[in-house]
Design a protein around this motif. Structure first.
Motif, PDB file in Angstrom:
ATOM      1  N   THR A  76       0.853  -1.191   0.000  1.00 35.36           N
ATOM      2  CA  THR A  76       0.000   0.000   0.000  1.00 35.36           C
ATOM      3  C   THR A  76       0.882   1.233   0.000  1.00 35.36           C
ATOM      4  OG1 THR A  76      -1.767  -1.148   1.204  1.00 35.36           O
ATOM      5  CG2 THR A  76      -1.795   1.261   1.231  1.00 35.36           C
ATOM      6  N   VAL A  77       0.626   2.133  -0.933  1.00 34.84           N
ATOM      7  CA  VAL A  77       1.351   3.398  -1.023  1.00 34.84           C
ATOM      8  C   VAL A  77       0.381   4.518  -0.685  1.00 34.84           C
ATOM      9  CG1 VAL A  77       2.621   4.963  -2.551  1.00 34.84           C
ATOM     10  CG2 VAL A  77       2.929   2.479  -2.757  1.00 34.84           C
ATOM     11  N   ALA A  78       0.756   5.368   0.243  1.00 35.58           N
ATOM     12  CA  ALA A  78      -0.128   6.429   0.725  1.00 35.58           C
ATOM     13  C   ALA A  78      -0.705   7.232  -0.437  1.00 35.58           C
ATOM     14  CB  ALA A  78       0.629   7.352   1.676  1.00 35.58           C
ATOM     15  N   SER A  79      -2.004   7.422  -0.441  1.00 30.22           N
ATOM     16  CA  SER A  79      -2.767   8.183  -1.445  1.00 30.22           C
ATOM     17  C   SER A  79      -2.917   7.452  -2.773  1.00 30.22           C
ATOM     18  CB  SER A  79      -2.139   9.565  -1.702  1.00 30.22           C
ATOM     19  OG  SER A  79      -2.102  10.330  -0.516  1.00 30.22           O
ATOM     20  N   PRO A 138       6.704  -0.137  -9.914  1.00 34.69           N
ATOM     21  CA  PRO A 138       5.358   0.154 -10.411  1.00 34.69           C
ATOM     22  C   PRO A 138       5.451   0.782 -11.806  1.00 34.69           C
ATOM     23  CG  PRO A 138       5.586   0.845  -8.129  1.00 34.69           C
ATOM     24  CD  PRO A 138       6.955   0.432  -8.582  1.00 34.69           C
ATOM     25  N   ASN A 139       4.534   0.403 -12.694  1.00 35.93           N
ATOM     26  CA  ASN A 139       4.509   0.845 -14.094  1.00 35.93           C
ATOM     27  C   ASN A 139       5.504   0.090 -14.975  1.00 35.93           C
ATOM     28  OD1 ASN A 139       2.439   2.744 -13.861  1.00 35.93           O
ATOM     29  ND2 ASN A 139       3.843   4.384 -13.317  1.00 35.93           N
ATOM     30  N   ALA A 157      10.011   5.005  -3.635  1.00 36.34           N
ATOM     31  CA  ALA A 157      10.772   4.588  -2.452  1.00 36.34           C
ATOM     32  C   ALA A 157       9.874   3.879  -1.455  1.00 36.34           C
ATOM     33  CB  ALA A 157      11.430   5.809  -1.808  1.00 36.34           C
ATOM     34  N   GLU A 158       8.675   4.419  -1.247  1.00 34.84           N
ATOM     35  CA  GLU A 158       7.739   3.789  -0.314  1.00 34.84           C
ATOM     36  C   GLU A 158       7.353   2.391  -0.777  1.00 34.84           C
ATOM     37  OE1 GLU A 158       3.294   4.526   1.660  1.00 34.84           O
ATOM     38  OE2 GLU A 158       4.224   6.101   0.440  1.00 34.84           O
ATOM     39  N   ALA A 159       7.113   2.239  -2.082  1.00 29.61           N
ATOM     40  CA  ALA A 159       6.745   0.926  -2.609  1.00 29.61           C
ATOM     41  C   ALA A 159       7.870  -0.082  -2.417  1.00 29.61           C
ATOM     42  CB  ALA A 159       6.374   1.046  -4.088  1.00 29.61           C
ATOM     43  N   MET A 160       9.100   0.334  -2.697  1.00 26.56           N
ATOM     44  CA  MET A 160      10.232  -0.580  -2.559  1.00 26.56           C
ATOM     45  C   MET A 160      10.486  -0.939  -1.096  1.00 26.56           C
ATOM     46  SD  MET A 160      11.207  -1.225  -5.671  1.00 26.56           S
ATOM     47  CE  MET A 160       9.414  -1.278  -5.886  1.00 26.56           C
ATOM     48  N   HIS A 161      10.381   0.052  -0.216  1.00 28.01           N
ATOM     49  CA  HIS A 161      10.529  -0.227   1.216  1.00 28.01           C
ATOM     50  C   HIS A 161       9.444  -1.193   1.685  1.00 28.01           C
ATOM     51  CE1 HIS A 161      10.975   0.365   5.519  1.00 28.01           C
ATOM     52  NE2 HIS A 161       9.738   0.818   5.595  1.00 28.01           N
ATOM     53  N   LEU A 190      14.412   8.773   3.438  1.00 26.46           N
ATOM     54  CA  LEU A 190      13.087   8.559   4.010  1.00 26.46           C
ATOM     55  C   LEU A 190      13.049   7.446   5.048  1.00 26.46           C
ATOM     56  CD1 LEU A 190      10.984   8.864   0.736  1.00 26.46           C
ATOM     57  CD2 LEU A 190      11.082  10.521   2.601  1.00 26.46           C
ATOM     58  N   TYR A 191      13.920   6.438   4.886  1.00 25.58           N
ATOM     59  CA  TYR A 191      13.892   5.266   5.772  1.00 25.58           C
ATOM     60  C   TYR A 191      15.296   4.930   6.274  1.00 25.58           C
ATOM     61  CZ  TYR A 191       9.537   5.007   3.136  1.00 25.58           C
ATOM     62  OH  TYR A 191       8.347   5.316   2.539  1.00 25.58           O
TER      63      TYR A 191
END
Length: 407
Positions: A76-79, A138-139, A157-161, A190-191
């Protein structure tokens, strides 16, 4: 929960591809143009004929399914909600193996890392073992399409994390070239509590201007005039900026317009990607099967080939994300994240290694006399060696993940 995956392109998509190849027409070309103006006509006609009459996608599909351990990982990616991420996940069997996330770029894909799998997942007393995770962004490939604007570097980055967390790796290291390098550097920002080390084979940076990095600027003034290697690196970068980045400007500004050609015409897609495969490598001898497998992954991708180029728009000047390409290029990663740089002979934009501090806490940097932009595919043994040397016993990044030393 990750679920096993097998590539299975529908028969209808294969039939449509062959119908389009059968009726393909070609422009003329100027006498003596060769590669100066792009892919030569004879190359395009030869590859198109083979794609239509000789290349066996079903055989390649079977080979990939038999060779690769593939999964779909929902994240899940925010938004943006839930995305299904296609990834390779090859474990070493060693409980101390180092979790390594390999991130591809454009026009790369998960195929790039397949030559690294046997080199990195088999450790011994001299080489650390890795658990290798290779997602399709993604894509790209067989991952989900993103359906609304604003999916930039922070979201990639969020998706990969999230993939790494879903697979049970709370702490990990990242390897990337091209966009993988920038996404890895974004993840470090970010992480930082999870991204313990980042190894890149492509490290564009904003130049050390006197008002941003005065000491490094002065040092460069003193050393570059006397360093033939640094002068050659900057000349290669200037050549790329002057003559080699037209694709970037198109994809960064008008990706939708380009996307119609990439989506509708397999010939346009082949030319657009093959041009980069040829010109961005260090005299690598691509086989026709390699080229067409690579391009076919784009053609049959879940999102369609047009989606893959949108990252340039979303991460560029139009960025709506919290981190843009310029942010990554101009700000170093947190000091607690161990960084390493490997620069190969025919990289697109070569940067003096004296500038690596602009990337972050770079504790290892090395140049190689062979290899180009697709180092994992061209010279996998050299890239694997550099990763192992960075994170292995006596390496500068040894022990980056407590309890996961690869031995």
């Amino acid at each position: 929960m990750a679920t096993p995956f097998q590539i299975a392109v529908p028969d209808a998509e294969l039939q449509r591809l062959h119908q389009k190849l059968e009726i393909a027409t070609f422009p003329d070309e100027l006498d003596g143009a060769e590669w100066d103006m792009g892919v030569p006509l004879n190359e395009m006609k030869r590859l198109t004929a083979y794609w239509h009459n000789g290349f066996n996608w079903r055989q390649k599909e079977q080979e990939l399914n038999e060779k690769l351990s593939q999964f779909i990982v929902p994240v899940t990616v925010a938004s943006f909600g839930e995305l299904n991420i296609h990834c390779l996940h090859h474990t070493s069997g060693n409980p101390n193996a180092i979790p390594l996330l390999f991130i591809h770029g454009w026009p790369g894909c998960f195929l790039e890392a397949t030559k690294l799998i046997p080199l990195l997942t088999t450790g011994d007393e001299n080489h650390p073992a890795f658990d290798l995770v290779v997602p399709s962004l993604p894509n790209y490939g067989f991952s989900s399409a993103v359906k609304k604007k604003g999916f930039g570097l922070a979201q990639y980055a969020e998706a990969m994390h999230s993939v790494m967390i879903a697979l049970g790796y709370n702490e990990y290291v990242v390897q990337g070239g091209d966009w993988g390098s920038l996404i890895g550097r974004a993840m470090a920002r970010l992480y930082p509590d999870h991204t313990k080390a980042v190894h890149v084979n492509f490290f564009p940076v904003a130049p050390p201007y006197p008002w941003t990095h005065p000491l490094l600027f002065l040092r460069s003034l003193l050393t570059i005039p006397f360093s033939s290697k640094d002068k050659a690196s900057l000349a290669a970068t200037q050549d790329y900026l002057a003559k080699g980045n037209g694709y970037l400007r198109q994809q960064e500004t008008r990706p939708q317009t380009l996307g119609y050609a990439l989506h509708d015409s397999p010939i346009a897609l082949l030319a657009w990607i093959y041009d980069k495969l040829h010109s961005w490598t260090d005299d690598y001898q691509w086989s026709d099967d390699e080229i067409l497998t690579w391009v076919s992954v784009y053609y049959f991708s879940t999102a369609g080939p047009a989606a893959s180029v949108r990252i340039y728009y979303e991460a560029g000047p139009n960025c709506a994300s919290q981190i843009s390409t310029l942010d990554v290029l101009s700000k170093p990663a947190p000091s607690g994240v161990k960084m390493a740089v490997a620069q190969f002979n025919r990289e697109l934009a070569k940067i003096p290694l004296s500038w690596t501090s602009l990337v972050g806490s770079v504790i290892r940097s090395k140049e190689y006399e062979r290899g180009g932009h697709f180092a994992a595919w061209e010279v996998p043994e050299l890239l694997a060696y550099d990763i192992q040397s960075f994170l292995g016993r006596n390496g500068q990044g040894y022990g980056a993940i407590p309890g996961k030393n690869g031995y």
